[in-house]
Design a protein around this motif. Structure first.
Motif: not given
Ligand code: KIV
Ligand code: ZN
Length: 519
Positions: A166-170, A184-189, A192-198, A220-222
């Protein structure tokens, strides 16, 4: 997680919430709140910060041992001993999680004086270490919303590769806004490689009053985990409130089609308990759980509600577990009636607890004709119960006040020995507190003295909250009585008892807040 509409609820009342100055809870209170969170369907309970103190460690490990369905998580800085200590506490859980974090924004990188590459190395090493201990690892880049985007993407990728699940974005300082939180969440998804795995989590503070909106925008962004606290308890302006995000997704499922595992009918009960044990009362107009949230005062509203409740109500009080009819109890009400009334109000008492409350109820009923729901809630929230087990107990009080000055005479038990004192003061409360200080000298500083009338009328009970600070430890005591001065001295003495218990349990430098920033 295969169900894309499922949002995990991560409750951090016992860690981030308890970090608010003065909101300290006793060991038993923490276990009780954890049980309630588990029963209401919270997916992950962040039970504390095990390295911070022996008390925190014991609370996390005891909660881990008794949790039935929730995952139990502990917090750890990006240090190997922190992570080891955290694992020692959570490992007893059926489903344990280690949550490790480091501040990644320029301001936070400057504190341990690490450059970007050095910090990246620390992240790789600490997440790898945590993952070698536990299959379920959460990593947080503290102050993510003020971290350079390229660097944030880089460190999130490192944490994922090192095994974070789990990656938490505080939004540590409550700085972001809904559109930015989503972006920010959309950008990370996307980047970042592997973002869809976590799973991405959102953790928002409420400094600008946008914590709930920011959390829902991130979903809403994922993002698929919301970090929140009961009543929005937390440092400064607090955190996203659990009851707000859960009810928002339930009531507006048409535009926020996400599901949680929360039994919403348990919300009111846990909200009351957290307010009681933390000493942080819920503001009257607080969304969902405030005293006025379902009250209709104006004539037009009352008329509308009587004709069709949906004219002014978007949810039913029963949705969050409010069942009370507010019928007054009195001195002829018996033990069974009291138990049933307290059950309606969400309190499930063991026989010995009922006996204790019944004695106090009768004493109140002798002084007050009608006892309303709010009187009973105040009685239950009396943390300064003044019982025979307490080191300091108030035995007897007389106060003389008026235009000629104020004088108090007090008898107290200190470790079983009766002591008495007479003092003057600037007002009756000051005179009584001076008595306490001369019987039991203390360095504790008074940080807050607050009085609320529980109901209307001149015979209303007063609830008094007293917050004290000594050597960085902050505690709150609260007491209720129709006599405001008596409630004041009980709250003060209750806080002194708590301070004494805390100072026996923790070293002064083991304060959670100090630990969290000494990286
Ligand atoms: O607000 C924050 O950044 C935190 C972290 C420890 C996750 O509470
Ligand atoms: Zn936080």
């Amino acid at each position: 997680m295969t169900d894309k509409s499922r949002v995990l609820i991560f409750d951090t009342t016992l860690r981030d919430g308890e970090q608010s100055p003065g909101a300290t809870m006793t060991h038993d209170e923490k276990l009780e709140i954890a049980d309630l969170l588990d029963e209401m369907g919270v997916d992950i309970i962040e039970a504390g910060f095990p390295i911070a103190s022996i008390g925190d460690f014991e609370a996390v490990s005891d909660i881990a041992k008794r949790a039935k369905t929730s995952t139990i998580c502990g917090l750890a800085r990006a240090k190997l001993p922190d992570i080891d200590r955290c694992w020692e506490a959570v490992k007893h859980a059926k489903s344990p999680r280690i949550h490790t974090f480091i501040g990644t924004s320029p301001l936070h990188r400057a504190i341990p004086n690490l450059d970007m590459d050095q910090m990246a190395e620390v992240i790789h090493e600490t997440v790898t270490h945590a993952r070698n201990l536990c299959d379920n690892v959460q990593w947080s880049p503290m102050d993510a919303t003020r971290t350079e985007h390229d660097y944030l993407c880089r460190v999130v990728e490192i944490a994922i590769k090192a095994g974070a699940t789990t990656i938490n974005i505080p939004d540590t300082v409550g700085y972001t806004a809904p559109a930015e939180s989503a972006a920010l969440i959309r950008m990370l998804l996307e980047r970042v490689p592997g973002a869809d795995e976590i799973i991405f989590a959102t953790h928002c503070h409420n400094d600008l009053g946008m914590a709930t909106a920011n959390a829902l925008a991130a979903v809403d962004a994922g993002a698929r985990q919301i970090e929140c606290t009961i009543n929005g308890l937390g440092e400064r302006a607090g955190n996203t409130a659990l009851e707000e995000v859960v009810m928002a997704m339930k009531v507006r499922h048409d535009i926020m089609p996400y599901d949680t595992g929360i039994d919403t009918t348990k919300i009111m009960n846990i909200s009351r308990r957290v307010a009681q044990v933390s000493g942080f009362p819920v503001q009257f107009n607080k969304a969902i759980v405030g005293k006025n949230a379902f009250l209709h005062e104006s004539g037009i509203h009352q008329d509308g509600v009587l004709k069709n409740v949906e004219t002014f109500e978007i949810m039913k009080p029963s949705d969050i577990g409010i069942t009370e009819t507010n019928i007054a109890m009195g001195k002829h009400s018996g033990r069974a009636a009291l138990r049933s009334k307290l059950n309606d109000l969400g309190y499930d008492l063991a026989d010995n607890q009922l006996n204790d409350v019944f004695v106090r109820f009768k004493a109140l009923a002798d002084r007050k004709k009608e006892i309303y729901d709010d009187d009973l809630i105040a009685l239950m929230s009396d943390t300064a119960a003044n019982t025979a087990d307490d080191y300091l107990q108030v035995n007897w009080l007389r106060v003389v006040c008026g235009s000629d000055g104020q004088e108090a005479e007090l008898k107290m038990l200190v470790d079983g020995e009766e002591k008495s004192c007479k003092s003057e003061g600037d007002g009756p409360v000051d005179a009584v507190f001076n008595c306490v200080k001369s019987i039991y000298p203390t360095k504790a500083k008074l940080k807050l003295y607050q009085v609320h009338a529980v109901t209307e009328g001149t015979d209303a009970q007063a609830t008094v909250s007293v917050r004290l600070e000594e050597d960085g430890r902050i505690v709150t005591g609260s007491a209720a009585d129709t006599d405001t001065i008596l409630a004041s001295v009980k709250a003060y003495v209750g806080a002194l008892n708590r301070l004494r218990v805390r100072s026996q349990k923790t070293a002064p430098d083991a304060d959670v807040k100090q630990v969290s920033y000494k990286l």
